[in-house]
Design a protein around this motif. Structure first.
Motif, PDB file in Angstrom:
ATOM      1  N   LEU A 253      53.057  45.738  33.554  1.00  0.00           N
ATOM      2  CA  LEU A 253      52.403  44.660  34.285  1.00  0.00           C
ATOM      3  C   LEU A 253      51.467  45.573  35.488  1.00  0.00           C
ATOM      4  N   ASP A 254      50.337  44.502  35.461  1.00  0.00           N
ATOM      5  CA  ASP A 254      49.713  45.072  36.850  1.00  0.00           C
ATOM      6  C   ASP A 254      49.150  43.520  37.378  1.00  0.00           C
ATOM      7  N   HIS A 255      48.912  43.822  38.586  1.00  0.00           N
ATOM      8  CA  HIS A 255      48.422  42.574  39.456  1.00  0.00           C
ATOM      9  C   HIS A 255      47.020  43.326  40.137  1.00  0.00           C
ATOM     10  N   ILE A 256      45.792  42.678  39.893  1.00  0.00           N
ATOM     11  CA  ILE A 256      44.719  43.610  40.311  1.00  0.00           C
ATOM     12  C   ILE A 256      43.544  42.463  41.037  1.00  0.00           C
ATOM     13  N   PRO A 257      43.930  42.576  42.191  1.00  0.00           N
ATOM     14  CA  PRO A 257      43.340  41.560  43.257  1.00  0.00           C
ATOM     15  C   PRO A 257      41.804  42.173  43.695  1.00  0.00           C
ATOM     16  N   THR A 258      40.991  42.402  42.915  1.00  0.00           N
ATOM     17  CA  THR A 258      39.763  42.975  43.081  1.00  0.00           C
ATOM     18  C   THR A 258      38.457  42.046  42.750  1.00  0.00           C
ATOM     19  N   GLY A 259      38.854  40.629  42.617  1.00  0.00           N
ATOM     20  CA  GLY A 259      37.655  39.853  42.244  1.00  0.00           C
ATOM     21  C   GLY A 259      36.937  40.240  41.138  1.00  0.00           C
ATOM     22  N   GLY A 260      35.630  40.514  41.647  1.00  0.00           N
ATOM     23  CA  GLY A 260      34.511  40.646  40.727  1.00  0.00           C
ATOM     24  C   GLY A 260      34.716  41.829  39.740  1.00  0.00           C
ATOM     25  N   ALA A 261      35.196  42.938  40.155  1.00  0.00           N
ATOM     26  CA  ALA A 261      35.571  44.232  39.492  1.00  0.00           C
ATOM     27  C   ALA A 261      36.739  44.006  38.782  1.00  0.00           C
ATOM     28  N   SER A 262      37.572  43.146  38.883  1.00  0.00           N
ATOM     29  CA  SER A 262      38.916  43.031  38.084  1.00  0.00           C
ATOM     30  C   SER A 262      38.816  42.810  36.558  1.00  0.00           C
ATOM     31  N   GLY A 263      37.787  42.286  36.040  1.00  0.00           N
ATOM     32  CA  GLY A 263      37.642  42.208  34.709  1.00  0.00           C
ATOM     33  C   GLY A 263      37.466  43.626  33.993  1.00  0.00           C
ATOM     34  N   VAL A 264      36.704  44.390  34.574  1.00  0.00           N
ATOM     35  CA  VAL A 264      36.366  45.958  33.924  1.00  0.00           C
ATOM     36  C   VAL A 264      37.603  46.652  34.231  1.00  0.00           C
ATOM     37  N   MET A 265      38.286  46.502  35.581  1.00  0.00           N
ATOM     38  CA  MET A 265      39.374  47.298  35.680  1.00  0.00           C
ATOM     39  C   MET A 265      40.649  46.835  34.862  1.00  0.00           C
ATOM     40  N   ALA A 266      40.877  45.487  34.651  1.00  0.00           N
ATOM     41  CA  ALA A 266      41.793  45.014  33.754  1.00  0.00           C
ATOM     42  C   ALA A 266      41.916  45.670  32.225  1.00  0.00           C
ATOM     43  N   LEU A 267      40.488  45.650  31.897  1.00  0.00           N
ATOM     44  CA  LEU A 267      40.422  46.422  30.397  1.00  0.00           C
ATOM     45  C   LEU A 267      40.732  47.613  30.544  1.00  0.00           C
ATOM     46  N   ARG A 268      40.436  48.457  31.561  1.00  0.00           N
ATOM     47  CA  ARG A 268      40.567  49.868  31.685  1.00  0.00           C
ATOM     48  C   ARG A 268      42.265  50.251  31.512  1.00  0.00           C
ATOM     49  N   ARG A 269      42.761  49.692  32.438  1.00  0.00           N
ATOM     50  CA  ARG A 269      44.078  49.753  32.851  1.00  0.00           C
ATOM     51  C   ARG A 269      44.949  49.175  31.572  1.00  0.00           C
ATOM     52  N   ALA A 270      44.537  48.077  30.903  1.00  0.00           N
ATOM     53  CA  ALA A 270      45.351  47.531  29.719  1.00  0.00           C
ATOM     54  C   ALA A 270      45.223  48.707  28.475  1.00  0.00           C
ATOM     55  N   ALA A 271      43.890  49.012  28.369  1.00  0.00           N
ATOM     56  CA  ALA A 271      43.617  50.253  27.357  1.00  0.00           C
ATOM     57  C   ALA A 271      44.455  51.114  27.532  1.00  0.00           C
ATOM     58  N   ARG A 272      44.505  51.869  28.686  1.00  0.00           N
ATOM     59  CA  ARG A 272      45.374  53.015  28.743  1.00  0.00           C
ATOM     60  C   ARG A 272      46.906  52.885  28.487  1.00  0.00           C
ATOM     61  N   ALA A 273      47.439  51.733  28.868  1.00  0.00           N
ATOM     62  CA  ALA A 273      48.875  51.411  28.822  1.00  0.00           C
ATOM     63  C   ALA A 273      49.142  51.417  27.193  1.00  0.00           C
ATOM     64  N   VAL A 274      48.103  50.779  26.398  1.00  0.00           N
ATOM     65  CA  VAL A 274      48.227  50.732  25.073  1.00  0.00           C
ATOM     66  C   VAL A 274      47.939  52.043  24.428  1.00  0.00           C
ATOM     67  N   GLN A 275      47.227  52.718  24.952  1.00  0.00           N
ATOM     68  CA  GLN A 275      46.976  54.273  24.494  1.00  0.00           C
ATOM     69  C   GLN A 275      48.030  55.216  24.617  1.00  0.00           C
ATOM     70  N   ALA A 276      48.822  54.921  25.736  1.00  0.00           N
ATOM     71  CA  ALA A 276      49.831  55.635  26.172  1.00  0.00           C
ATOM     72  C   ALA A 276      51.132  55.053  25.433  1.00  0.00           C
ATOM     73  N   GLY A 277      51.419  54.055  24.863  1.00  0.00           N
ATOM     74  CA  GLY A 277      52.388  53.409  24.349  1.00  0.00           C
ATOM     75  C   GLY A 277      53.289  52.512  25.071  1.00  0.00           C
ATOM     76  N   ASP A 278      52.832  52.374  26.163  1.00  0.00           N
ATOM     77  CA  ASP A 278      53.573  51.335  27.249  1.00  0.00           C
ATOM     78  C   ASP A 278      53.415  50.022  26.833  1.00  0.00           C
ATOM     79  N   ALA A 279      52.580  49.660  26.220  1.00  0.00           N
ATOM     80  CA  ALA A 279      52.398  48.378  25.798  1.00  0.00           C
ATOM     81  C   ALA A 279      51.757  48.143  24.400  1.00  0.00           C
ATOM     82  N   GLU A 280      51.940  47.116  23.448  1.00  0.00           N
ATOM     83  CA  GLU A 280      51.258  47.114  22.370  1.00  0.00           C
ATOM     84  C   GLU A 280      49.947  46.267  22.513  1.00  0.00           C
ATOM     85  N   ILE A 281      50.548  44.839  23.013  1.00  0.00           N
ATOM     86  CA  ILE A 281      49.416  43.940  23.102  1.00  0.00           C
ATOM     87  C   ILE A 281      49.362  43.430  24.606  1.00  0.00           C
ATOM     88  N   VAL A 282      48.366  43.392  25.361  1.00  0.00           N
ATOM     89  CA  VAL A 282      48.208  43.329  26.572  1.00  0.00           C
ATOM     90  C   VAL A 282      47.187  41.934  26.855  1.00  0.00           C
TER      91      VAL A 282
END
Length: 389
Positions: A79-108
């Protein structure tokens, strides 16, 4: 150059837009819930299969991502809360991708949504950043129009940009929006109308400003093999960067954090700037679009005005930018404004963009820009997405 683990084998799929409304009586939870419902309906997944969640919003009040998970009946293990407005889309995909890559989640599920009521924008400004409020409100200059007036006039004086140069960006994006049923502003806009629009703050006129609205954007991140197994049209994540509080010594912002890390971004994707087929810049004001063209290496610093004079910027032009119409013509649905470039690029590269499709596009870039205080932005990011074979 520092070594970085690649994003190989990671995919983005199921672009969702909850139709924008100028004003709404619904709260942010409603829009986020509608986005999640659409993600499940369009992917064929169950709630139990969503084991990761990022949430971005300005109007959730005191609530957070975990409250959203409870209200939507989700039980994510990441789970992640990303309160960075216009930067949040790129930040969300980066964090989600790393979570999937690390095995912390399968579908984010990456979701952003906000409401807009008559007093919402004023309330957001009052609680956005104490520093910005205390530095500007006593002078009667609260809000982003004054901030970007300062940035725009500084850029014009230093680099010779004209209002016509910024108008080329706004007019091209309006042409794109006329092909996007989700855009709120689809009336034709020509250069004369742009130039004659009423002034808002020095150098800033009506069509330089985004229109606050309500709505939501969302997408899924997973492994590419899983997207294929599920039969989901998807794009591949080739590279992504983010930077915060860049160039703090600039008296007024004229460079963004993209410039610091662009070589890393292109190296991750093993491409060059000239290989990019379309770009979704963050466009709360045209001057920031021009800065992104420069800072991401499509032209040198100060060459942005000449760049927009030489290129067609609509979806059929030589340099397609903000093919959905961007925020300047779709509207700015709060934090979802940071996601609109991601969902549009997924649509473009998976054949879901309809009549505004960029012909034969293979590589798309998405840019983020958020959390502006007084005279500069604090958060920037960019990602390169590729059409799946």
């Amino acid at each position: 150059m520092r070594r970085r683990l690649s994003y190989e084998g990671l995919a983005l799929a199921v672009p969702v837009t909850v139709p924008y409304q100028r004003y709404s009586t619904h709260g942010a939870h409603w829009f986020i819930g509608r986005a999640m419902h659409a993600l499940l309906a369009q992917s064929g997944l169950s709630r139990q299969q969503i084991d990761g969640l990022t949430v971005s919003s300005f109007t959730l009040g005191s609530d957070t991502a975990v409250g959203v998970a409870q209200h939507l009946g989700l039980s994510p293990r990441w789970l992640d809360h990303i309160p960075t407005g216009g930067a949040s889309g790129v930040m969300a995909l980066r964090r989600a991708a790393r979570a999937v890559q690390a095995g912390d989640a399968e579908i984010v599920a990456c979701v952003a949504g906000d409401t807009n009521q008559p007093d919402t924008f004023a309330h957001t400004l009052n609680h956005f950043a104490d520093f910005a409020r205390d530095a500007s409100f006593p002078y009667g200059a609260g809000g982003p129009n004054a901030v970007f007036s300062l940035i725009t006039t500084h850029y014009m004086r230093r680099y010779g940009a004209t209002r016509e140069d910024f108008g080329r960006i706004a007019v091209a994006q309006r042409n794109n929006a006329m092909h996007n049923p989700n855009a709120l502003l689809r009336q034709p806009l020509d250069m004369q109308q742009y130039l004659e629009a009423r002034p808002i703050a020095e150098a800033i006129h009506l069509f330089d400003c985004v229109m606050p609205c309500a709505g939501a954007e969302a997408f899924l991140v997973m492994r590419a093999e899983q997207a294929r197994d599920l039969g989901l049209p998807h794009v591949l994540l080739r590279g992504a960067i983010e930077r915060h509080n860049a160039y703090a010594d600039d008296p007024v912002m004229e460079r963004g954090g993209w410039r610091m890390d662009r070589d890393d971004l292109y190296a991750q994707a093993d491409v060059q700037a000239g290989d990019i087929d379309l770009i979704q810049t963050y466009d709360d004001y045209p001057v920031i679009v021009m800065m992104q063209f420069e800072d991401l290496g499509f032209c040198e610093k100060g060459e942005g005005p000449d760049f927009v004079r030489r290129h067609g910027l609509d979806f059929a032009g030589s340099f397609p930018n903000n093919t959905s119409g961007g925020q300047l013509s779709c509207g700015q649905a709060g934090a979802a404004g940071g996601f609109i470039g991601v969902t549009e690029t997924i649509r473009q590269l998976t054949g879901q963009a309809g009549s505004r499709t960029v012909a034969q596009a293979r590589l798309g870039m998405v840019c983020g820009f958020g959390m502006v205080t007084y005279d500069r932005c604090l958060c920037t990011g960019a990602a390169i997405l590729e059409k799946a074979a």
